[in-house]
Design a protein around this motif. Structure first.
Motif, PDB file in Angstrom:
ATOM      1  N   VAL A 100       0.842  -1.197   0.000  1.00 48.34           N
ATOM      2  CA  VAL A 100       0.000   0.000   0.000  1.00 48.34           C
ATOM      3  C   VAL A 100       0.879   1.249   0.000  1.00 48.34           C
ATOM      4  O   VAL A 100       0.563   2.247  -0.662  1.00 48.34           O
ATOM      5  CB  VAL A 100      -0.918  -0.007   1.243  1.00 48.34           C
ATOM      6  CG1 VAL A 100      -1.778   1.242   1.280  1.00 48.34           C
ATOM      7  CG2 VAL A 100      -1.799  -1.234   1.231  1.00 48.34           C
ATOM      8  N   SER A 144      -0.774  -6.025  -4.079  1.00 48.67           N
ATOM      9  CA  SER A 144      -1.717  -6.614  -3.119  1.00 48.67           C
ATOM     10  C   SER A 144      -3.117  -6.011  -3.287  1.00 48.67           C
ATOM     11  O   SER A 144      -3.280  -4.949  -3.893  1.00 48.67           O
ATOM     12  CB  SER A 144      -1.230  -6.357  -1.692  1.00 48.67           C
ATOM     13  OG  SER A 144      -1.309  -4.976  -1.424  1.00 48.67           O
ATOM     14  N   ASN A 186      -4.966  -4.668  -1.015  1.00 51.91           N
ATOM     15  CA  ASN A 186      -5.039  -3.363  -0.334  1.00 51.91           C
ATOM     16  C   ASN A 186      -4.420  -2.278  -1.203  1.00 51.91           C
ATOM     17  O   ASN A 186      -4.908  -1.147  -1.235  1.00 51.91           O
ATOM     18  CB  ASN A 186      -4.314  -3.427   1.016  1.00 51.91           C
ATOM     19  CG  ASN A 186      -5.121  -4.230   2.020  1.00 51.91           C
ATOM     20  OD1 ASN A 186      -6.323  -4.406   1.848  1.00 51.91           O
ATOM     21  ND2 ASN A 186      -4.453  -4.729   3.049  1.00 51.91           N
ATOM     22  N   ASN A 198      -6.838  -1.338  -3.791  1.00 50.37           N
ATOM     23  CA  ASN A 198      -7.884  -0.477  -3.210  1.00 50.37           C
ATOM     24  C   ASN A 198      -7.388   0.949  -3.026  1.00 50.37           C
ATOM     25  O   ASN A 198      -8.148   1.911  -3.205  1.00 50.37           O
ATOM     26  CB  ASN A 198      -8.370  -1.052  -1.873  1.00 50.37           C
ATOM     27  CG  ASN A 198      -9.199  -2.310  -2.105  1.00 50.37           C
ATOM     28  OD1 ASN A 198      -9.775  -2.472  -3.181  1.00 50.37           O
ATOM     29  ND2 ASN A 198      -9.228  -3.194  -1.120  1.00 50.37           N
ATOM     30  N   ALA A 199      -6.098   1.056  -2.659  1.00 50.63           N
ATOM     31  CA  ALA A 199      -5.524   2.398  -2.464  1.00 50.63           C
ATOM     32  C   ALA A 199      -5.449   3.164  -3.784  1.00 50.63           C
ATOM     33  O   ALA A 199      -5.435   4.389  -3.807  1.00 50.63           O
ATOM     34  CB  ALA A 199      -4.130   2.268  -1.855  1.00 50.63           C
TER      35      ALA A 199
END
Ligand SMILES: [Zn+2]
Length: 430
Positions: free
Chosen positions: A104, A135, A137, A140-141
């Protein structure tokens, strides 16, 4: 002494026009650049070595090029921006390896940097290679930035495993599927490079390298590098065979002919010649599967000539395949392929793969002769229309007879109309 640059890097395309085998992608991107309707995020999908990263760099150069005329989408390759991108030191174009920047924090850094306008170019461009490795996450970031990016931001993602890219990312990108490059495109690309290098090569040798590369131009050039070093200025089939450990294509034809002729001794003899040349049994099984697949496509191309485009071979081999396909039915070929496919896992698992392959070939030789179903249906049709002699019909049952008058339908053998009156005695239903 200057450092040697491998062919794949030395001849890496620098403009859209030089890219091999991806016309559908190139045309769309060029039109987008020329019309100024360039999406803010792209997802380039495709197997390794088909030009995803190369096209990403060309697109980045084209968007930021200062020497490019308005009516040409190809970058000039000589302005400061083009040179910086080609040299990998552009401050406005950042190339990131997704495999080693998975966290992230890496994406947060990108999110922060992308806010600031480009230093000396039109756009700030982020290229993420192997993007499927980052990843969940991290993905998503990235979502928010992809949803509402600054006007100066462009993202280009490349992946060999598009199914691992979340749908939320997929839907925010313009997706381009890069094709595996055909044998003929790889051959012509290699021929062009060899001409520039002043090296002679036979078309059979190039065919063999192209097939081995399995749709990847970079793989083909890596093999070519190896063979050029071996061949000393000239490349022929025997050079390729000794480097790749693959036998002559004639062996496949001989083996297939022996199998179709139900001749196990001839098939086994050919098989042993192949192994004497150093062919790996597992690799041979895969190559034989591809050969049979091509043969089946050629057999079906009698009904649909478009299928011939899908045959993964050079023009030299195509004629041989057509002649071979005429020697047996399509059902028989499908059956042979099915036997080979079922045995593939056994050959891989076996401690003695050579014997497993021998037995598979014997099994293929002993496969029954299957008749083309369409021919059988045609015969039944002609039989029903009364074009087959009554003698043939009568052979079905001693009491079958023809009625008089009433056209073809009424002239059909009685076998199709009513139960046999004698069924209780002979058990035959007409
Ligand atoms: Zn330029």
């Amino acid at each position: 002494m200057s450092a040697y640059l491998v062919l794949a890097r030395k001849y890496r395309p620098t403009t859209f026009s030089e890219v091999v085998g991806q016309d559908h992608v190139i045309t769309t991107l060029k039109n987008a650049v020329l019309s100024g309707r360039v999406a803010h995020a792209f997802l380039f999908c495709g197997v390794r070595g088909v030009g995803k990263t190369t096209v990403a760099r060309i697109l980045a150069k084209s968007l930021n090029c200062t020497g490019r005329p308005d009516n040409d989408a190809d970058p000039c390759c000589s302005c400061p921006s083009c040179k910086e991108i080609a040299g990998g030191y552009s401050v406005d174009v950042q190339e990131i390896d997704g495999a080693s920047h998975t966290s992230v924090d890496n994406i947060r850094e990108i999110n922060e940097n992308i806010k600031y306008p480009p230093v000396s170019s039109n756009y700030k461009i982020i290229i993420i290679d192997e993007v499927h490795m980052i990843s969940m996450n991290a993905f998503n970031a990235l979502l928010k930035t992809l949803e509402e990016p600054p006007a100066h931001a462009k993202f280009i993602f490349a992946t060999t495993e598009s199914h691992k890219v979340p749908a939320t990312i997929n839907s925010r990108c313009q997706r381009f599927n890069f094709r595996s490059i055909s044998v003929s495109d790889i051959c012509s690309g290699m021929a062009g490079i060899l001409t520039k290098e002043g090296i002679d090569a036979t078309s059979d040798a190039l065919d063999m390298i192209a097939r081995e590369a399995q749709g990847s131009f970079r793989d083909a050039l890596s093999l070519l590098d190896q063979i050029v070093a071996f061949g000393e200025g000239k490349i022929d089939v025997s050079d390729v065979q000794s480097i790749l450990g693959v036998g002559s294509r004639d062996r496949f034809f001989k083996l297939a002919e022996a199998i179709i002729a139900h001749d196990p001794p001839a098939a086994l003899e050919t098989l042993h010649m192949v192994f004497d040349e150093g062919y790996d049994p597992e690799q041979f099984t895969l190559d034989l599967s591809r050969f049979l697949r091509n043969l089946i496509l050629v057999a079906h191309s009698k009904d649909n000539t478009a299928i011939i485009e899908m045959v993964d071979t050079g023009p030299n081999e195509l004629e041989g395949l057509k002649a071979l396909a005429n020697k047996c039915s399509r059902e028989e070929l499908s059956n042979l392929f099915s036997i080979l496919l079922k045995s593939e896992a056994d050959i891989k698992r076996s401690g003695i793969p050579l014997i497993a392959l021998e037995m598979t070939v014997v099994k293929m030789c002993m496969a029954p002769n299957l008749v083309d179903l369409s021919n059988v249906l045609k015969k039944i049709d002609s039989f029903r229309l009364g074009t087959v002699s009554g003698a043939t019909a009568s052979s079905e049952h001693p009491k079958v007879r023809r009625t008089r008058g009433g056209g073809a339908w009424m002239n059909r053998p009685k076998i199709f109309r009513s139960p046999c009156k004698a069924r209780f005695s002979c058990g035959f239903r007409r």
